[in-house]
Design an enzyme around this catalytic site. Structure first.
Site, PDB file in Angstrom:
ATOM      1  N   GLY A 197      -3.817   4.368  23.727  1.00 32.48           N
ATOM      2  CA  GLY A 197      -4.925   5.298  23.888  1.00 32.48           C
ATOM      3  C   GLY A 197      -4.690   6.505  23.009  1.00 32.48           C
ATOM      4  N   THR A 201      -3.498  11.531  26.229  1.00 26.43           N
ATOM      5  CA  THR A 201      -4.206  11.017  27.395  1.00 26.43           C
ATOM      6  C   THR A 201      -3.260  10.739  28.558  1.00 26.43           C
ATOM      7  OG1 THR A 201      -4.125   8.897  26.264  1.00 26.43           O
ATOM      8  CG2 THR A 201      -6.236  10.022  26.302  1.00 26.43           C
ATOM      9  N   LYS A 203      -0.031   8.881  28.312  1.00 31.09           N
ATOM     10  CA  LYS A 203       0.721   7.617  28.280  1.00 31.09           C
ATOM     11  C   LYS A 203       2.182   7.834  28.661  1.00 31.09           C
ATOM     12  CE  LYS A 203      -0.449   7.087  23.988  1.00 31.09           C
ATOM     13  NZ  LYS A 203      -1.376   8.235  23.872  1.00 31.09           N
ATOM     14  N   GLU A 420     -26.076  31.729  11.954  1.00 29.09           N
ATOM     15  CA  GLU A 420     -25.900  31.216  13.315  1.00 29.09           C
ATOM     16  C   GLU A 420     -27.224  31.167  14.068  1.00 29.09           C
ATOM     17  OE1 GLU A 420     -23.290  29.728  14.167  1.00 29.09           O
ATOM     18  OE2 GLU A 420     -22.107  30.394  12.455  1.00 29.09           O
TER      19      GLU A 420
HETATM   20  P1  ADP Z   1       0.497  10.943  25.394  1.00 26.18           P
HETATM   21  O1  ADP Z   1       1.861  10.381  25.598  1.00 26.18           O
HETATM   22  O2  ADP Z   1      -0.604  10.019  25.777  1.00 26.18           O
HETATM   23  O3  ADP Z   1       0.275  11.505  24.038  1.00 26.18           O
HETATM   24  P2  ADP Z   1       1.430  12.783  27.333  1.00 26.18           P
HETATM   25  O4  ADP Z   1       1.713  11.878  28.449  1.00 26.18           O
HETATM   26  O5  ADP Z   1       2.593  13.220  26.533  1.00 26.18           O
HETATM   27  O6  ADP Z   1       0.335  12.172  26.384  1.00 26.18           O
HETATM   28  O7  ADP Z   1       0.632  14.041  27.903  1.00 26.18           O
HETATM   29  C1  ADP Z   1       1.004  15.344  27.589  1.00 26.18           C
HETATM   30  C2  ADP Z   1       0.766  16.248  28.761  1.00 26.18           C
HETATM   31  O8  ADP Z   1      -0.607  16.356  29.065  1.00 26.18           O
HETATM   32  C3  ADP Z   1       1.408  15.755  30.035  1.00 26.18           C
HETATM   33  O9  ADP Z   1       2.713  16.195  30.143  1.00 26.18           O
HETATM   34  C4  ADP Z   1       0.516  16.341  31.104  1.00 26.18           C
HETATM   35  O10 ADP Z   1       0.889  17.652  31.418  1.00 26.18           O
HETATM   36  C5  ADP Z   1      -0.830  16.382  30.454  1.00 26.18           C
HETATM   37  N1  ADP Z   1      -1.626  15.207  30.814  1.00 26.18           N
HETATM   38  C6  ADP Z   1      -2.050  14.253  29.970  1.00 26.18           C
HETATM   39  N2  ADP Z   1      -2.793  13.333  30.616  1.00 26.18           N
HETATM   40  C7  ADP Z   1      -2.805  13.695  31.907  1.00 26.18           C
HETATM   41  C8  ADP Z   1      -3.400  13.126  33.088  1.00 26.18           C
HETATM   42  N3  ADP Z   1      -4.118  12.010  33.040  1.00 26.18           N
HETATM   43  N4  ADP Z   1      -3.217  13.778  34.255  1.00 26.18           N
HETATM   44  C9  ADP Z   1      -2.502  14.920  34.300  1.00 26.18           C
HETATM   45  N5  ADP Z   1      -1.921  15.494  33.237  1.00 26.18           N
HETATM   46  C10 ADP Z   1      -2.074  14.906  32.040  1.00 26.18           C
HETATM   47 ZN    ZN Z   2     -22.927  26.848  10.188  1.00 27.82          ZN
END
Ligand code: ADP
Ligand code: ZN
Ligand code: MG
Length: 607
Positions: A197, A201, A203, A420
């Site tokens: 994803g 998000t 992961k 604008e």
């Molecule tokens: P990815 O690995 O998909 O790039 P991360 O898991 O590292 O994303 O997400 C980074 C941070 O964003 C997490 O530590 C958390 O704080 C926040 N976060 C991302 N998705 C969620 C979710 N679904 N629910 C709560 N917090 C989230």
């Molecule tokens: Zn413009």
């Protein structure tokens, strides 16, 4: 071990303390004794002032009368055969000889120093060398860390807004919790789970939550850890990682950013990457090597599932692929709620409104917004985070921090205001476009001003009319400048590049041009990214290419004419909005309504 270490430390301090005392005593006594020349000593002896003498081959010490007091003295002896005779004559009550102790003292002193140096040397070099050696020896060992589950337990509760994903992952958790149940039935469970994803998000968070839920050892590593300069190191690290995991099965092995190591082979420009290839091969070997009922599950995470080597995705490898999507409005509310728990929210905050204003934001963005809002509130010495803090945080994320310090000349300000106002007015006049939430000519990030439109709901499909409206709105800035000043500026540059981009997509990807028909002419961009097909000829003829260009041009031209028409018909409103902007710098939806109804600031003078 700790006891031994303590002992060593104690010894060290005792030694240091003793030495300090010895040196101090030495200095102190030397200080107290008055150093006098031998001649003076002899004179005092003869005068009968000296009371006590201790003679050493290298030093004479003693006491003499100094008025009513006695004073200590020291002097360097000379060859003096008559010393004893003179001392007797001087009536000294006690005089004695002493063996030359000084070399022993100095030896002990020096030994002390030597000991300290040896100790320090051992401390600094030997121990580090030892550790360094360990590191050198473990070059081929996996750097994967085994997460301490008790310390920072993440569970599914901490991951919000992806219920379907969690539902799918529940099977895996259940299996890791009681593998026996599954073994009895003889079912095959997936060995590899691929979470994919867009970035942010959640992961990585999900993978940690799986481990937290299942309560099994969790080995985490990142794809880049396997890509070293030396061929074979990555492969040996993979081997080591799996060996460690097998020892503590049931366990989870998590490889974040899997695409760093598992890109399709032979894909890079200029041939393959030997090291990566070997690593990938080793990973495949490991995946094939253990039975699914051994209790090890490999979880991979990637933003780019499209570039992964197809071999990884075959059955028996990463055979469970789970999408971690961008959250919808409900999901965003939940994510905001999860993160809002960590800060003090004021009574006026409404997370539903925030969620509505943030389509396209991922979990990481939302977490960031909540955090920014807390910082903002602290900066203003507030006790709670207020709604306006969150809104400011959102705008900061969208457009960069407010640049209050930047000075803009009045004439420039007027141009920006009209620009604008053009966007805003066209957005208002075109039915079906997203409502204008705010218009601002306060520079933010690289933009001199912005018109913020917020959709009322999430959209997954966009109609042709909507795209055309969007083009018209984007062109509104340039059209307003042209209409008002008979001159254009570079200010519309970003708008225009967006316009060309959208128009091209309409023609080439969305099949929205009658002349070209429902064709998609664009290749998958990921393939170009890989370099695999970089030399491939376009899949259409020169004639088509020309037609595409003509169509793009026609669409943009038509939109521009329409936009200019709208602005000409509503020139009064345009002036009014621009005037209000020059005066207030920011106007919101309600103020805009008022202006449109003619209840607010009038014409600009001297347009
Ligand atoms: P990815 O690995 O998909 O790039 P991360 O898991 O590292 O994303 O997400 C980074 C941070 O964003 C997490 O530590 C958390 O704080 C926040 N976060 C991302 N998705 C969620 C979710 N679904 N629910 C709560 N917090 C989230
Ligand atoms: Zn413009
Ligand atoms: Mg991640």
């Amino acid at each position: 071990m700790p006891f031994k270490k303590n002992l060593k430390q104690m010894l060290f301090w005792v030694l240091a303390f003793t030495l300090f005392i010895a040196v101090y005593q030495n200095v102190k006594t030397a200080d107290k004794e008055k150093e006098i020349p031998y001649s003076e000593f002899k004179a005092k002896v003869k005068a009968g002032e000296v009371m006590k003498v201790t003679v050493r081959p290298d030093l004479i010490k003693g006491e003499y009368k100094d008025g009513a007091n006695t004073a200590s003295f020291r002097t360097i002896p000379l060859t003096d055969a008559k010393l004893v005779e003179d001392m007797e004559a001087g009536g000294i009550k006690s005089f004695s000889g002493e063996a030359d102790k000084s070399w022993i003292t100095s030896l002990i002193l020096n030994l002390g120093w030597i000991a300290i140096f040896v100790f320090l040397w051992w401390f600094l070099f030997f121990r580090q060398a030892q550790m360094g050696g360990k590191q050198a020896m473990s070059f081929g060992k996996s750097r994967a860390k085994q997460q301490d589950l008790k310390k920072q337990k993440v569970t599914f509760k901490d991951v919000a807004g992806c219920d379907e994903t969690k539902e799918e992952l529940n099977d895996i958790v259940d299996y890791l919790k009681n593998p026996k149940k599954y073994r009895l039935l003889g079912g095959e469970l997936p060995k590899g789970v691929l979470l994919y994803g867009p970035p942010g998000t959640g992961k990585t968070l999900l993978a940690r939550a799986i481990a937290g839920e299942a309560n099994v050892p969790f080995f985490t590593s990142s794809g880049s850890e396997f890509v070293e300069m030396f061929v074979g190191v990555g492969a040996s690290r993979v081997r080591d990682l799996f060996e460690r995991a097998k020892k503590s099965a049931p366990a989870i092995v998590f490889i974040d950013e899997l695409d760093a190591v598992a890109r399709a082979r032979f894909a890079g420009i200029g041939g393959g990457h030997d090291e990566r290839e070997q690593t990938l091969n080793q990973m495949l070997v490991e995946l094939d090597g253990f039975e699914s009922n051994e209790g090890i599950i490999l979880i991979g995470a990637t933003n780019r599932p499209d570039v992964l080597d197809p071999a990884l995705l075959r059955p028996g490898r990463f055979d469970r692929r789970i999408n971690v999507p961008i959250p919808d409005i409900k999901g965003r509310t939940e994510v905001l709620q999860v993160h809002a728990l960590k800060i003090k929210m004021g009574p006026d905050t409404d997370l539903n409104v925030i969620a509505r204003h943030t389509p396209g934001f991922v979990g990481a963005d939302l977490a960031n917004i909540v955090n920014e809002a807390a910082i903002m509130a602290a900066k203003h010495d507030r006790k709670f985070v207020e709604q306006k803090d969150i809104e400011e945080a959102i705008e900061k994320m969208i457009a960069g921090p407010q640049r209050k310090s930047r000075l803009i000349s009045d004439s420039e300000k007027k141009i920006v205001a009209y620009h604008e106002a053009g966007h805003a007015l066209v957005a208002r006049m075109l039915p079906g476009s997203d409502p204008v939430h705010r218009v601002s000519i306060i520079p933010r990030g690289p933009a001199l001003g912005y018109t913020l439109q917020l959709p009322l709901e999430d959209k997954y499909l966009t109609s042709k009319t909507e795209i055309l409206n969007k083009l018209s709105i984007l062109l509104g800035g340039r059209a307003a400048e042209e209409l008002t000043f008979n001159e254009v500026t570079t200010g519309a540059h970003d708008d225009l590049s967006k316009v060309s981009n959208y128009a091209q997509k309409m023609v080439m990807e969305f099949g929205m041009s009658e002349k070209i028909g429902p064709l998609s002419l664009r290749k998958d961009e990921s393939e170009v990214f890989l370099g695999r097909d970089i030399m491939r000829q376009p899949a259409y003829s020169n004639e088509t290419a020309k037609n595409v260009d003509d169509e793009v041009k026609r669409i943009v031209q038509e939109c521009f004419v329409k936009t200019k028409g709208i602005l000409t018909d509503n020139k009064k409103s345009l002036d009014a909005i621009a005037a209000a902007l020059i005066e207030k710098e920011v106007i919101d939806a309600a103020e805009m309504d008022a202006i449109m109804k003619g209840q607010a600031p009038g014409e600009v003078v001297g347009v």
